[in-house]
Scaffold this active site. Structure first.
Site, PDB file in Angstrom:
ATOM      1  CG  HIS A 156       9.162   0.986  -5.954  1.00 26.14           C
ATOM      2  ND1 HIS A 156      10.144   1.941  -6.136  1.00 26.14           N
ATOM      3  CD2 HIS A 156       7.991   1.662  -5.924  1.00 26.14           C
ATOM      4  CE1 HIS A 156       9.589   3.137  -6.210  1.00 26.14           C
ATOM      5  NE2 HIS A 156       8.283   2.986  -6.089  1.00 26.14           N
ATOM      6  CD  GLU A 157       4.608   0.414  -4.632  1.00 29.99           C
ATOM      7  OE1 GLU A 157       4.426   1.252  -3.734  1.00 29.99           O
ATOM      8  OE2 GLU A 157       4.720   0.725  -5.828  1.00 29.99           O
TER       9      GLU A 157
END
Length: 232
Positions: free
Chosen positions: A106-107
């Site tokens: 996600h990051e």
């Protein structure tokens, strides 16, 4: 906020917003904690750690120049465009669970957004210094406007707070898109368990941003109403 009275009585709207904020915060945090703990006990289909999988996603997404560093704390993971690094908590950087891989990807999705010039990401980044200023000043300006009965100051304070609302609203597509990129990557390179777990963990995380946006909109409506009443 800090206004507890409306006219000569208790400001029920104010307390309603406080309660709403507390309830949504507690519920969303409990939900993401439950989902993260569940999937942190399930090994991902990848042989590497969260950092390894994130690195692969960065390379394929055209963001190979992004660094990956460790950050203290639990679920403190974030991408910082200022130093162009993914800051991953130790458990997600070195762990190989579905939860670790999902959060790391996600990051990485945020870094890929920047590399590809994703418009909402650019807007959000541009708003950061403005929001930092407005969050530190709007309350003082609003209180001064109310106590001095200065309509101009009240309007200025509401306008300052509105930047925070815009920031929260712009954050929603940024976070949802980063999660979508992560899920798509895991679906393509991993197995069904990775996709299922990532969707559950990242959907739970997204709810915290939805709650923050909802509360900020309600606060803005409250301030507008409070400001109008102070001018009557």
């Amino acid at each position: 906020m800090g206004i507890h009275y409306y006219g000569h009585g208790i400001d029920l709207a104010y307390y309603g917003i406080v309660i709403l904020s507390l309830v949504l915060g507690l519920v969303t945090q409990a939900y993401i904690k439950r989902k993260y703990e569940r999937w942190s006990k399930v090994d991902a289909s990848f042989s590497g750690t969260g950092a390894d999988v994130a690195r692969q996603m960065l390379v394929e997404g055209g963001a190979s120049g992004v660094g990956i560093v460790s950050v203290a704390g639990h679920l403190t993971d974030h991408y910082d465009p200022r130093d162009n690094n993914l800051h991953l908590s130790n458990e997600n950087m070195r762990g190989g669970s579905v939860a670790s891989v999902a959060v790391a990807c996600h990051e990485a999705g945020h870094a890929v957004q920047r590399a590809k010039g994703y418009a909402p990401m650019r807007v959000r980044t541009a708003l950061v210094p403005v929001v930092s200023f407005s969050q530190n000043t709007w309350m003082l300006v609003f209180l001064a406007g109310v106590f001095l009965n200065a309509a101009g100051l009240v309007r200025a304070a509401i306008a300052l707070f509105a930047f925070s609302v815009i920031f929260h609203l712009v954050t929603l597509p940024v976070e949802i898109d980063a999660s979508s990129r992560a899920v798509q990557f895991l679906e393509t390179h991993g197995q069904g368990i990775d996709r299922q777990g990532a969707k559950e963990v990242l959907t739970a995380a997204a709810l915290t941003y939805v709650a923050a946006a909802l509360v900020s909109v309600v606060q803005l409506l409250y301030l507008i109403g409070r400001g109008n009443s102070s001018r009557d």
